[in-house]
Write a protein that holds these residues in place. Structure first.
Motif, mmCIF file in Angstrom:
data_model
loop_
_atom_site.group_PDB
_atom_site.id
_atom_site.type_symbol
_atom_site.label_atom_id
_atom_site.label_comp_id
_atom_site.label_asym_id
_atom_site.label_seq_id
_atom_site.Cartn_x
_atom_site.Cartn_y
_atom_site.Cartn_z
ATOM 1 N N ASN A 1 -16.245 -58.807 -36.857
ATOM 2 C CA ASN A 1 -17.347 -58.360 -37.676
ATOM 3 C C ASN A 1 -16.962 -58.252 -39.135
ATOM 4 O O ASN A 1 -15.859 -57.850 -39.459
ATOM 5 C CB ASN A 1 -17.791 -56.973 -37.214
ATOM 6 C CG ASN A 1 -18.776 -57.085 -36.093
ATOM 7 O OD1 ASN A 1 -19.606 -57.988 -36.084
ATOM 8 N ND2 ASN A 1 -18.654 -56.189 -35.134
ATOM 9 N N ASP A 2 -17.898 -58.561 -39.989
ATOM 10 C CA ASP A 2 -17.618 -58.404 -41.398
ATOM 11 C C ASP A 2 -17.686 -56.952 -41.812
ATOM 12 O O ASP A 2 -17.100 -56.548 -42.790
ATOM 13 C CB ASP A 2 -18.598 -59.228 -42.226
ATOM 14 C CG ASP A 2 -18.146 -60.681 -42.268
ATOM 15 O OD1 ASP A 2 -16.971 -60.915 -41.952
ATOM 16 O OD2 ASP A 2 -18.970 -61.536 -42.600
ATOM 17 N N ILE A 3 -18.453 -56.209 -41.077
ATOM 18 C CA ILE A 3 -18.490 -54.785 -41.378
ATOM 19 C C ILE A 3 -18.781 -54.045 -40.089
ATOM 20 O O ILE A 3 -19.613 -54.462 -39.297
ATOM 21 C CB ILE A 3 -19.524 -54.480 -42.490
ATOM 22 C CG1 ILE A 3 -19.341 -53.047 -42.982
ATOM 23 C CG2 ILE A 3 -20.956 -54.718 -42.032
ATOM 24 C CD1 ILE A 3 -19.777 -52.844 -44.417
ATOM 25 N N SER A 4 -18.005 -52.982 -39.838
ATOM 26 C CA SER A 4 -18.253 -52.287 -38.582
ATOM 27 C C SER A 4 -18.383 -50.788 -38.776
ATOM 28 O O SER A 4 -17.706 -50.187 -39.613
ATOM 29 C CB SER A 4 -17.157 -52.596 -37.567
ATOM 30 O OG SER A 4 -15.956 -52.905 -38.204
ATOM 31 N N LEU A 5 -19.257 -50.236 -37.991
ATOM 32 C CA LEU A 5 -19.488 -48.801 -37.999
ATOM 33 C C LEU A 5 -18.793 -48.245 -36.770
ATOM 34 O O LEU A 5 -19.078 -48.628 -35.640
ATOM 35 C CB LEU A 5 -20.994 -48.521 -37.938
ATOM 36 C CG LEU A 5 -21.422 -47.072 -37.784
ATOM 37 C CD1 LEU A 5 -21.019 -46.248 -38.993
ATOM 38 C CD2 LEU A 5 -22.934 -46.992 -37.580
ATOM 39 N N MET A 6 -17.822 -47.357 -37.027
ATOM 40 C CA MET A 6 -17.071 -46.822 -35.906
ATOM 41 C C MET A 6 -17.783 -45.590 -35.341
ATOM 42 O O MET A 6 -18.694 -45.049 -35.959
ATOM 43 C CB MET A 6 -15.652 -46.476 -36.354
ATOM 44 C CG MET A 6 -14.868 -47.747 -36.689
ATOM 45 S SD MET A 6 -13.490 -47.530 -37.832
ATOM 46 C CE MET A 6 -12.445 -46.414 -36.965
ATOM 47 N N ASP A 7 -17.303 -45.170 -34.166
ATOM 48 C CA ASP A 7 -17.946 -44.041 -33.480
ATOM 49 C C ASP A 7 -18.004 -42.778 -34.329
ATOM 50 O O ASP A 7 -18.967 -42.025 -34.286
ATOM 51 C CB ASP A 7 -17.191 -43.716 -32.181
ATOM 52 C CG ASP A 7 -17.390 -44.834 -31.175
ATOM 53 O OD1 ASP A 7 -18.328 -45.637 -31.386
ATOM 54 O OD2 ASP A 7 -16.596 -44.914 -30.212
ATOM 55 N N ASN A 8 -16.950 -42.561 -35.084
ATOM 56 C CA ASN A 8 -16.895 -41.335 -35.888
ATOM 57 C C ASN A 8 -17.668 -41.448 -37.205
ATOM 58 O O ASN A 8 -17.573 -40.576 -38.061
ATOM 59 C CB ASN A 8 -15.435 -40.946 -36.156
ATOM 60 C CG ASN A 8 -14.635 -42.110 -36.730
ATOM 61 O OD1 ASN A 8 -15.213 -43.132 -37.131
ATOM 62 N ND2 ASN A 8 -13.328 -41.961 -36.777
ATOM 63 N N GLY A 9 -18.380 -42.546 -37.354
ATOM 64 C CA GLY A 9 -19.200 -42.687 -38.560
ATOM 65 C C GLY A 9 -18.501 -43.405 -39.694
ATOM 66 O O GLY A 9 -19.075 -43.638 -40.750
ATOM 67 N N VAL A 10 -17.235 -43.758 -39.483
ATOM 68 C CA VAL A 10 -16.489 -44.459 -40.520
ATOM 69 C C VAL A 10 -16.980 -45.909 -40.587
ATOM 70 O O VAL A 10 -17.213 -46.536 -39.557
ATOM 71 C CB VAL A 10 -14.979 -44.415 -40.213
ATOM 72 C CG1 VAL A 10 -14.199 -45.272 -41.195
ATOM 73 C CG2 VAL A 10 -14.481 -42.983 -40.224
#
Lengths: 462, 482, 250
Positions: free
Chosen positions: A103-112
């Protein structure tokens, strides 16, 4: 002339440099370009550029990469240089562009959110627009203006409030081209309240072409946040690396930076920190071990804009052969920034009569209830310490090595990532023995252990 | 505490400016403005030889190509150089060869300033060259000095009497190309002092020049040249005052010192030009180029300055350490108050081997003033085994002033050692409380602490000057007992 | 001479002394003892008038008048002397000059002319003997480069010169070796007379072997929790402060 080339590049590529962006960003980039046109490249008549002359560098021709490489790059193939012991999230920047397999940009579980700034402009416009360019002086500093005008991509990291990233994020900046390249990587790091982030930034070039990197990172640290930033520079002698980090620190928040320069052609690092809230802290360190015709210039500017803030600078260097080191550290204390504590130290050792040092520690103070000091020394290894070691039977050469190693350790020892500290330790001892300049690879490639004599279990006196 | 601080510093610099009177002597002035004609006129009035006119013209032409320096941390209002009178001299009836013939009004002026010019009355043993509005009006102790072969006279006199020495040394340390103000001075300087100490002579008395600006709208452009030949020694002092006037006056002086093998020159300044009033109106613009050349082996030049006056000070007494093992020193106390601005410091350029330099600078800022230390230490490649130690301390009294430190350190060889330390702090509350607890009020406590803080530098002044300087720093007791 | 009633003091909004009472008469020696952080130094500083302490309640009556509104130097001129626990260094200010300024300020306050230089110097010489001081006072700056012992001797020397009516000695024994302790204590004893009073603030009993107090007070939690004669100090030494704490807490 590069300047002409830049005008041409900008005008021919307005579609990707301006049109692709939202209105506020477009305006900013436009203003930045106008500003660059007005200011031009920095020259030695400017106070902060007295000792770093870009004249020859900007006479060369360089090519911009206006789009990500379509070459099928196998990063694994190109690059396996993670520190085996160091557990990190790794992000790759390839010729200035964010590169990823998934992915070029990813949203992690913790909101990062981690990823490409280019994508972030589109997917998280409200976050990016709130911070992009806000900590950068496009009207005054031409290279920051240039970067802003040409900024297309880079690393974007957003850490929401109350998140402590356990693993450091390692950014690897790779330059790989068969022509002379100019890149303008632009990074934006936003750290929320009570959050923590550790960044390890490595610059790395594959091909021995002339390159000019003009990178700019903006870091915003909200209340009580903390950023621990490491920058490792171990590039080949053909490259010119100009990096700027603009940090905005809110109350009770902290920034720590560590610039470790082991190799390079011309390196110029600008660190600008604004302590914007009460009890904000900045702890800036640098170590430069340079030889041959290398040129390293560290410019540090700390702006105490609020009361009860603390800042400390520690920059140390060993300069060999014909190398040249410049340190310019400025502390500005505003009228209202009472109860400021600001300290600055620059220490240098010259190993030859052709090496040179230019040190300018500066204090500019408009508040009265302050404790500020600076010290700058240029000199040799302490002859008493030398004698002490030799009287214990250590040969002159080893004594010298040991003392230089100890000199450098003051900075290396402040590294909090154990694996990195150990690696740096090794690097430094290799560097001091002149072995490292043979290896023009990334710092993290080197896996040799430190020579035994440097690991002996006693602290040399310095 | 702020009130007290202000009061004390006012005592030091402002309210007590007791030198603000104007003397009514007949003055010969030329019209305002600067041009090649004016330069020629000055030279003509002084009856100078051709080489001097040449020097002036070259300087003037060069000056036209220059711009005022902008790098200092000063905000200098625009100066209209055509609005300045470049030559003003107390009118002389005839050539003064003895003090009896000098204008009594003039003698009185200097007496008022505490500078006795009548030799028979002088007990202090200081030879004085008094310069009013750029013209030397009297030099004392000439004959005593002549016995030892020491030349101490006005610059104009030296041009006529010792043209070879002047030709050889004029501009040899501060060339007219050096900077904007040096070029201006070189073009229009009207007088100053010249001093030559022959080989092996220790000058038995302190030499002193007293500068006084009197006439209105005039610039003061004097020039001092000191040559200390092999193995000689001289201690030289300079004092300055000016009347209190509403307009700003320009003072652009040059001091050049040459020290040969084993020679030593000690140059002390107590600069107390009118600083302007509380609102920053009036006061002297003090743009001075002072430089010493340690030309010979083991030569030594030492600058000591106590700077309390002037609206704006731009001044960097420096040493070029050419001779091997030569020594340069700079000791400075700079006090700024109200709207004063000072950008002052030193340059130590190490060229010879085993050269040493020391810089001790104490800045004290009060009121709304801005006080900057600016200094350069340069070790050239040749200057092996050289050393510098620099200590700059700044003391802040009140929260409306600024204290700044701008050192430049350039080292180009491996065997030299340079150490620079600087601190900035406000006056310590612990120290104040300690003094208070012993019954000393805050006002006196500040005076005491400030004096202690400046001690290291004040101690370097010759006795005669130390007293004046101490008074300037409102010292009440120190050294009066024990 | 000194009467403190219901004193409540805070620093940075933290209450340090509360409900503090003491009565000191001329000719008396009081010892105030207590564990760390109970407000001993705060008490000394408040009496001397140091800024930064907020008096929330109560009063300090010295020679019949409240001194809460007086500046530190006014209190000093009225005869209050504080022997500092950590005397500050004042570079460049010679002890002679410092003492001369102080002595003459106090004399001016009393309506006296400044002391003639000769007289002043011989007075200093005499007072130096009290604490066996052999430093050249004129050449040394106040406390600068002094060892711990020298600093404390210098405090007692200044006390001798200024002849206060109420001396408060804050941890004067800390950092002293046995010889210096003896000298300092001797100095304090020889300055004692029927018209002045001394408050000795200390942590340990050992100083009280040399300076015999009329009263010993134990300061705990910001107030005096126990008062007794000199034997109380010995009891404390033996049983430790925990003993007091237990007694209080019960």
């Amino acid at each position: 002339m590069l300047k002409d080339k830049i005008y041409e590049d900008f005008n021919l590529n307005r579609n990707v440099l301006l049109d692709n962006f939202s209105e506020p960003i477009r305006q900013l980039k436009h203003k930045a370009f106008e500003s660059f046109v007005k200011l031009g490249f920095p020259h030695i008549k400017l106070e902060n550029w007295r000792h770093t002359n870009l004249k020859n560098i900007i006479e060369n021709d360089y090519k911009h990469c206006f789009s990500p490489s379509d070459k099928d790059v196998d990063i694994e193939q190109l690059f396996q240089c993670e520190l085996p012991e160091m557990d990190t999230y790794t992000v790759i920047q390839y010729n200035g562009w964010f590169m990823s397999r998934n992915n070029d940009i990813s949203l992690m579980d913790n909101g990062v959110i981690i990823g490409s700034l280019n994508k972030a402009f589109k997917e998280y416009p409200e976050i990016v627009e709130k911070h992009f360019g806000k900590y950068t002086a496009v009207e005054k500093r031409s290279l920051e203006a240039l970067n802003t005008a040409f900024a297309q991509d880079g690393i974007f990291i957003f850490v929401p409030d109350n998140v402590k990233l356990e693993k450091p994020i390692q950014i690897i900046n790779i330059l790989d081209a068969d022509t002379n390249l100019i890149t303008q990587p632009r990074n934006l790091f936003i750290i929320g309240k009570n959050s923590e982030l550790t960044l390890v930034h490595c610059d790395h070039s594959i091909l021995h072409r002339q390159s000019l990197i003009n990178s700019l990172s903006e870091i915003f640290i909200d209340e009580n946040g903390f950023v621990d930033h490491y920058k490792m520079q171990n590039k080949d002698a053909e490259s010119t690396l100009i990096t700027t980090i603009n940090v905005h620190v809110e109350s009770n928040a902290r920034i720590s930076t560590n610039a470790l320069i082991l190799n390079g052609g011309v390196i110029r690092n600008n660190v600008n920190v604004k302590l914007n809230g009460k009890n904000a802290q900045a702890d800036l360190k640098g170590l430069y071990l340079v030889d041959r015709k290398q040129h390293v210039d560290n410019q540090v500017f700390i702006h105490h804009a609020s009361s009860h803030c603390y800042s400390k600078q520690l920059y140390k260097g060993i300069i060999d052969d014909d190398a040249r080191a410049v340190f310019n550290g400025r502390i500005l204390v505003d009228k209202d920034a009472q109860k400021t504590d600001a300290y600055q130290t620059n220490k240098n050792i010259l190993l030859t009569d052709n090496a040179s040092v230019h040190s300018q520690p500066q204090l500019e103070i408009y508040a009265d209830d302050v404790k500020c000091s600076h010290g700058s020394t240029v000199g040799q290894l302490d002859p008493n310490a030398m004698f002490y070691l030799r009287s214990r039977g250590i040969c002159e050469h080893s004594s010298r090595m040991l003392l230089m190693y100890a000199f450098a350790s003051e900075v290396v020892d402040t590294i909090t990532i154990e694996a990195l500290k150990y690696r740096l330790d090794t690097m430094v001892s290799k560097r001091l023995k002149g072995e490292l300049s043979i290896c023009d690879q990334c710092v993290l490639h080197c896996s040799e252990k430190a020579p035994d004599f440097l690991k002996m279990d006693f602290k040399p006196i310095v | 505490m702020q009130d007290n601080t202000d009061k004390i510093l006012n005592d030091v610099t402002q309210n007590d400016y007791k030198y603000g009177f104007v003397t009514n002597v007949e003055t010969e002035i030329i019209p305002k403005g600067l041009s090649e004609e004016v330069v020629r006129l000055i030279s003509e009035k002084k009856g100078e030889p051709e080489f001097m006119l040449d020097f002036r013209l070259k300087a003037y032409r060069h000056w036209l190509t220059l711009k005022e320096p902008e790098w200092a941390h000063l905000s200098i209002p625009e100066i209209n150089y055509q609005d300045v009178i470049y030559y003003a001299a107390p009118k002389k009836k005839a050539k003064i060869d003895s003090l009896d013939k000098a204008d009594p009004e003039l003698l009185e002026t200097f007496a008022k300033l505490g500078i006795p010019l009548e030799e028979q009355k002088i007990l202090t043993g200081v030879a004085v060259d008094a310069v009013m509005d750029s013209v030397s009006v009297a030099t004392t102790f000439k004959s005593t000095l002549a016995e030892k072969g020491i030349i101490f006279c006005s610059f104009s006199e030296a041009v006529k009497e010792y043209p070879d020495l002047i030709k050889k040394y004029l501009g040899s340390v501060v060339p007219y190309t050096d900077n904007f103000f040096a070029a201006l001075n070189s073009a229009v300087f009207s007088d100053g002092s010249f001093c030559y100490i022959p080989k092996g002579v220790r000058c038995p008395i302190e030499l002193s020049t007293y500068f006084r600006i009197n006439a209105a709208n005039t610039g003061q452009f004097e020039r001092t040249l000191i040559v200390a030949d092999e193995g000689s020694y001289v201690s030289y002092m300079e004092g300055c005052t000016a009347p209190q006037r509403d307009e700003n006056q320009l003072h652009a002086a040059i001091v050049e010192i040459v020290a040969m093998d084993h020679a030593e020159v000690k140059y002390s300044t107590v600069q107390n030009w009118y600083p302007g009033n509380k609102e920053g109106k009036g006061g002297i613009y003090n743009f001075v180029t002072k430089r010493g050349l340690c030309k010979g082996f083991r030569s030594k030049i030492s600058w000591t300055q106590v700077e309390t006056g002037s609206a704006i000070t731009w001044k960097y007494p420096s040493c070029l350490l050419m001779g091997d093992e030569s020594i340069g020193e700079f000791y400075s106390v700079a006090v700024t108050n109200n709207m004063q601005q000072a950008d002052t410091g030193s340059k130590m350029i190490h060229i010879g081997k085993n050269t040493k330099s020391t810089i001790i600078s104490k800045g004290i800022s009060a009121g709304k003033s801005q006080n900057s230390y600016r200094g350069m230490v340069k070790m050239t490649k040749r200057a092996v085994n050289s050393r510098n130690f620099t200590q700059c301390d700044s003391l802040l009294l009140g929260d409306k002033c600024g204290a700044h430190t701008f050192p430049y350190i350039d080292v180009n060889n491996k065997s030299s050692i340079v150490e620079h330390e600087a601190t900035t702090s406000k006056i310590s509350e612990d120290q104040l409380f300690y003094c208070n607890q012993r019954g000393i009020d805050t006002e006196q406590s500040i005076a005491l602490i400030v004096n202690g803080y400046a001690k290291e530098v004040l101690n370097k002044l010759p006795m005669e000057f130390a007293v004046e300087a101490q008074k300037l720093l409102s010292i009440s007791l120190e050294n009066s007992v024990g | 001479m000194l009467s403190i009633k219901n004193l409540e003091v805070s620093i940075d909004n933290k209450v340090i002394l509360k409900n503090f009472n003491i009565e000191v008469k001329a000719g008396e020696v009081h010892a105030i003892m207590g564990p760390n952080g109970t407000g001993k130094s705060t008490l000394a500083n408040v009496i001397a008038g140091r800024e930064g302490y907020e008096v929330l309640n109560g009063d300090i009556i010295y020679k019949g008048k409240s001194i809460l509104e007086s500046k530190p130097e006014e209190r000093a001129r009225e005869g209050i002397f504080l022997g500092f626990q950590y005397p500050v260094e004042i570079p460049g200010v010679s002890i002679t000059n410092f003492m001369k300024t102080a002595v003459n300020e106090i004399r001016k306050h009393k309506g006296l002319d400044p002391m003639p230089a000769g007289e002043f110097l011989s007075m200093l010489k005499e007072k130096k003997k009290i604490v066996e001081m052999n430093t050249t006072l004129a050449s040394r700056s106040v406390n600068q480069g002094f060892s711990g012992g020298e600093k404390k001797k210098n405090e007692i020397f200044q006390m001798a010169v200024l002849e206060p009516q109420l001396a408060i000695l804050d941890e004067t024994d800390s950092g002293l070796d046995i010889d210096a302790l003896r000298i300092v204590a001797h100095g304090i004893n020889s300055l004692k007379n029927k018209d002045n009073a001394t408050i000795v603030i200390t942590h340990y009993q050992r100083l009280l072997d040399y300076i015999v107090p009329d009263f010993v007070h134990v300061l705990y939690g910001g107030r005096i929790v126990k008062t007794g004669g000199k034997e109380l100090a010995l009891e404390l030494e033996e049983k430790g402060y925990d003993w007091i704490k237990q007694e209080i807490d019960i």
